[in-house]
Scaffold this motif. Structure first.
Motif, PDB file in Angstrom:
ATOM      1  N   THR A 184      65.034  -4.752  35.952  1.00  0.00           N
ATOM      2  CA  THR A 184      63.637  -4.524  36.300  1.00  0.00           C
ATOM      3  C   THR A 184      63.449  -4.345  37.798  1.00  0.00           C
ATOM      4  O   THR A 184      62.594  -3.565  38.243  1.00  0.00           O
ATOM      5  CB  THR A 184      62.776  -5.697  35.802  1.00  0.00           C
ATOM      6  N   HIS A 187      66.802  -0.974  39.105  1.00  0.00           N
ATOM      7  CA  HIS A 187      66.865   0.462  38.832  1.00  0.00           C
ATOM      8  C   HIS A 187      65.567   1.253  39.023  1.00  0.00           C
ATOM      9  O   HIS A 187      65.609   2.373  39.554  1.00  0.00           O
ATOM     10  CB  HIS A 187      67.401   0.689  37.417  1.00  0.00           C
ATOM     11  N   PRO A 188      64.399   0.761  38.607  1.00  0.00           N
ATOM     12  CA  PRO A 188      63.182   1.583  38.726  1.00  0.00           C
ATOM     13  C   PRO A 188      62.866   2.121  40.113  1.00  0.00           C
ATOM     14  O   PRO A 188      62.293   3.221  40.208  1.00  0.00           O
ATOM     15  CB  PRO A 188      62.083   0.634  38.217  1.00  0.00           C
ATOM     16  N   PHE A 191      63.834   5.763  40.278  1.00  0.00           N
ATOM     17  CA  PHE A 191      63.442   6.731  39.256  1.00  0.00           C
ATOM     18  C   PHE A 191      62.653   7.908  39.830  1.00  0.00           C
ATOM     19  O   PHE A 191      62.812   9.052  39.381  1.00  0.00           O
ATOM     20  CB  PHE A 191      62.643   6.048  38.149  1.00  0.00           C
ATOM     21  N   PRO A 248      64.648   7.363  31.486  1.00  0.00           N
ATOM     22  CA  PRO A 248      63.718   6.222  31.459  1.00  0.00           C
ATOM     23  C   PRO A 248      62.355   6.524  32.078  1.00  0.00           C
ATOM     24  O   PRO A 248      61.646   5.604  32.472  1.00  0.00           O
ATOM     25  CB  PRO A 248      64.471   5.164  32.265  1.00  0.00           C
ATOM     26  N   PHE A 249      62.010   7.811  32.166  1.00  0.00           N
ATOM     27  CA  PHE A 249      60.695   8.197  32.694  1.00  0.00           C
ATOM     28  C   PHE A 249      60.268   9.488  32.010  1.00  0.00           C
ATOM     29  O   PHE A 249      61.086  10.244  31.472  1.00  0.00           O
ATOM     30  CB  PHE A 249      60.734   8.381  34.212  1.00  0.00           C
ATOM     31  N   GLU A 255      56.138   9.095  34.887  1.00  0.00           N
ATOM     32  CA  GLU A 255      55.746   7.738  34.480  1.00  0.00           C
ATOM     33  C   GLU A 255      56.893   7.042  33.741  1.00  0.00           C
ATOM     34  O   GLU A 255      57.635   7.666  32.977  1.00  0.00           O
ATOM     35  CB  GLU A 255      54.523   7.825  33.568  1.00  0.00           C
ATOM     36  N   LEU A 256      57.048   5.740  33.994  1.00  0.00           N
ATOM     37  CA  LEU A 256      58.084   4.972  33.322  1.00  0.00           C
ATOM     38  C   LEU A 256      57.933   5.097  31.807  1.00  0.00           C
ATOM     39  O   LEU A 256      56.819   5.001  31.275  1.00  0.00           O
ATOM     40  CB  LEU A 256      57.986   3.501  33.729  1.00  0.00           C
ATOM     41  N   PHE A 261      63.406   2.535  28.689  1.00  0.00           N
ATOM     42  CA  PHE A 261      63.847   1.484  29.596  1.00  0.00           C
ATOM     43  C   PHE A 261      64.178   0.203  28.822  1.00  0.00           C
ATOM     44  O   PHE A 261      65.043  -0.571  29.241  1.00  0.00           O
ATOM     45  CB  PHE A 261      62.794   1.220  30.668  1.00  0.00           C
TER      46      PHE A 261
END
Length: 346
Positions: A184, A187-188, A191, A248-249, A255-256, A261
């Motif tokens: 959490t 990685h984000p 993105f 993952p987006f 957007e996530l 994810f």
């Protein structure tokens, strides 16, 4: 006393190094076209006698993202690689004699994360079945979990944690240096960079990879994008077709994508620990460390993993040090003797 090879002499080792090549059915016909035959590097301490009766524990080392077995072997002035650390510590009697095995988990996207993936091939199975079997059959090892440990840095640290959770009974201890955890935070932040890079190629992953491979020099954003594609290949492949990945987006807005994810989080050691008390409980040493200035926030990840292990009523050795994510191989000087000390010896 074994005769030293040119490689051992070049690295300044008292012990010996052999490079074997192991072919694995687990990696055959993988969608990326990566070789199924991989180098396995085996270090033996100076006292090792192939004709003797003594057996030794084995420490399996996993490289990080963009690494391979050759990278673990590489030597640079003023730096010490993992084999050099082991050799020096053994010669100084600061570490119990042990074999050190370097595992190759490189893929076309830069790394496998040492997980079984329908996109990459089955790198966890390759490691715990094929590499371990080869070493046990060809060297004087202690052929039980009490005679084996697994360790690594960054993605290799993640791999060490993944393998002890996913394949209990193979290794008796693990060490994770700056290992990927608490995704959490880790990685984000990358993105948006990845979204922009892929948008320039109309989200054609194959086109991006081809362009990346054709360049004589790549930008940091391009490396970051390849890294996230490697994670997607490990954690969220869509099919066994090359480059068919769930990202993952959202491809339109960036957007996530919570559903994708969530598939990544299913591999996150921080999320997995509470459900793996039995697997963790059988280990003789659970070791985590990370620099307090880690660029990927993995210091927080190590803290979370350590706390959740302790909440299971288990001990964990958790250390922090004043450094960032890069060039922290000197931490092997701490983990190698600690792992060797808890394993079986003859």
């Amino acid at each position: 006393m074994q005769e030293r090879s040119g490689l051992a002499r070049l690295l300044g080792l008292a012990g010996e190094v052999t490079i074997d090549f192991v072919r694995s059915e687990a990696l055959e016909k993988n969608p990326l076209g990566d070789p199924a035959e991989r180098p396995v590097v085996v270090y033996r301490p100076a006292a090792y006698d192939a004709e003797g009766s003594r057996r030794y524990p084995a420490l399996y080392v996993l490289h990080g993202y963009t690494g391979d077995a050759a990278a673990l072997l590489s030597a640079r002035p003023w730096e010490t690689n993992v084999l050099q650390w082991a050799d020096r510590l053994i010669e100084r009697r600061e570490m119990a004699p042990a074999l050190v095995v370097l595992v190759d988990g490189f893929t076309r996207l830069g790394g496998s994360q040492y997980v079984d993936s329908l996109h990459n091939g089955n790198y966890a199975t390759y490691t715990v079945r094929d590499v371990v079997r080869h070493v046990d059959e060809n060297y004087r090892t202690i052929r039980s979990e009490g005679g084996r440990a697994v360790l690594g840095k960054s993605s290799g640290g993640f791999g060490a944690m993944h393998l002890v959770l996913e394949h209990p009974g193979v290794f008796g201890a693990f060490a994770s240096h700056s290992g990927d955890s608490y995704f959490t935070y880790a990685h984000p932040p990358a993105f948006a960079t990845v979204h922009r890079a892929l948008e320039a190629h109309s989200f054609d992953v194959a086109a991006f990879v081809a362009a990346f491979e054709s360049k004589p020099k790549r930008t940091p954003a391009e490396y970051t994008t390849m890294e996230m594609l490697a994670y997607a290949a490990a954690y969220s492949p869509r099919s066994a077709k090359a480059f068919d990945l769930d990202l993952p987006f959202d491809r339109a807005s960036g957007e996530l994508a919570p559903d994708v994810f969530a598939r990544w989080l299913a591999f996150d050691p921080a999320e997995r620990v509470p459900e793996h008390a039995a697997e963790l409980g059988r280990l003789r040493l659970r070791y985590l460390d990370c620099g307090r200035r880690d660029e990927y926030n993995l210091d927080v990840g190590a803290r979370v993993v350590a706390r959740r292990i302790r909440e299971l009523g288990l001990d964990v050795r958790h250390e922090e040090f004043d450094d960032d994510h890069r060039n922290v191989g000197y931490r092997y000087a701490v983990s190698l003797p600690a792992l060797a000390a808890v394993l079986d010896h003859e």
